[in-house]
Design a protein around this motif. Structure first.
Motif, PDB file in Angstrom:
ATOM      1  N   PRO A   9      15.125 -21.587 -10.208  1.00 46.34           N
ATOM      2  CA  PRO A   9      15.324 -20.196 -10.622  1.00 46.34           C
ATOM      3  C   PRO A   9      16.783 -19.916 -10.988  1.00 46.34           C
ATOM      4  O   PRO A   9      17.707 -20.430 -10.370  1.00 46.34           O
ATOM      5  N   LEU A  10      16.950 -19.101 -12.024  1.00 47.39           N
ATOM      6  CA  LEU A  10      18.277 -18.747 -12.539  1.00 47.39           C
ATOM      7  C   LEU A  10      18.544 -17.260 -12.429  1.00 47.39           C
ATOM      8  O   LEU A  10      17.623 -16.441 -12.458  1.00 47.39           O
ATOM      9  N   LEU A  11      19.798 -16.925 -12.357  1.00 43.49           N
ATOM     10  CA  LEU A  11      20.248 -15.549 -12.484  1.00 43.49           C
ATOM     11  C   LEU A  11      20.994 -15.467 -13.806  1.00 43.49           C
ATOM     12  O   LEU A  11      21.906 -16.259 -14.056  1.00 43.49           O
ATOM     13  N   HIS A  12      20.580 -14.546 -14.658  1.00 45.43           N
ATOM     14  CA  HIS A  12      21.248 -14.335 -15.941  1.00 45.43           C
ATOM     15  C   HIS A  12      22.019 -13.026 -15.854  1.00 45.43           C
ATOM     16  O   HIS A  12      21.493 -12.015 -15.399  1.00 45.43           O
ATOM     17  N   ILE A  58      19.202  -5.057 -10.976  1.00 42.04           N
ATOM     18  CA  ILE A  58      18.676  -6.416 -10.848  1.00 42.04           C
ATOM     19  C   ILE A  58      17.187  -6.385 -11.160  1.00 42.04           C
ATOM     20  O   ILE A  58      16.421  -5.691 -10.492  1.00 42.04           O
ATOM     21  N   ASP A  59      16.799  -7.106 -12.204  1.00 41.74           N
ATOM     22  CA  ASP A  59      15.393  -7.245 -12.581  1.00 41.74           C
ATOM     23  C   ASP A  59      14.894  -8.575 -12.030  1.00 41.74           C
ATOM     24  O   ASP A  59      15.500  -9.621 -12.280  1.00 41.74           O
ATOM     25  N   ARG A  60      13.787  -8.506 -11.303  1.00 41.50           N
ATOM     26  CA  ARG A  60      13.175  -9.706 -10.731  1.00 41.50           C
ATOM     27  C   ARG A  60      11.948 -10.068 -11.569  1.00 41.50           C
ATOM     28  O   ARG A  60      11.082  -9.236 -11.775  1.00 41.50           O
ATOM     29  N   ARG A  69      21.915  -6.594 -15.069  1.00 45.44           N
ATOM     30  CA  ARG A  69      22.325  -5.904 -16.293  1.00 45.44           C
ATOM     31  C   ARG A  69      22.879  -4.529 -15.949  1.00 45.44           C
ATOM     32  O   ARG A  69      22.570  -3.973 -14.891  1.00 45.44           O
ATOM     33  N   PRO A  70      23.685  -3.966 -16.847  1.00 48.61           N
ATOM     34  CA  PRO A  70      24.160  -2.601 -16.618  1.00 48.61           C
ATOM     35  C   PRO A  70      22.961  -1.643 -16.574  1.00 48.61           C
ATOM     36  O   PRO A  70      21.961  -1.847 -17.253  1.00 48.61           O
TER      37      PRO A  70
END
Length: 75
Positions: A9-12, A58-60, A69-70
């Motif tokens: 899993p990544l965090l963008h 934070i979108d999961r 994202r802002p």
């Protein structure tokens, strides 16, 4: 038969004009970590104070990936 390759899993995040794709393992957090824990770890990774991420959402995703994202402002 096509083999399905499972990626970590990544965090963008797009921050300060740059985009980052960071493995969650590099941040020592997981998809179930709290927003506060994620922002704390991300602040350390980006070498900024976590309060600079205060207005970020934070979108999961179902894949286990996260997007930071802002916060969207309408009107």
């Amino acid at each position: 038969m096509v083999a399905k390759i499972q990626q970590a899993p990544l965090l963008h995040i797009r921050f300060d004009g740059r985009s980052f794709d960071i493995p969650l393992a590099d941040l020592d957090v997981g998809a179930l970590s709290s927003d506060r824990e994620l922002k704390q770890a991300l602040g350390g990774y980006l070498d900024v104070r976590p309060d600079r991420l205060r207005d970020y959402t934070i979108d999961r995703h179902e894949t286990g990936n996260l997007t930071v994202r802002p916060e969207a402002v309408f009107g």
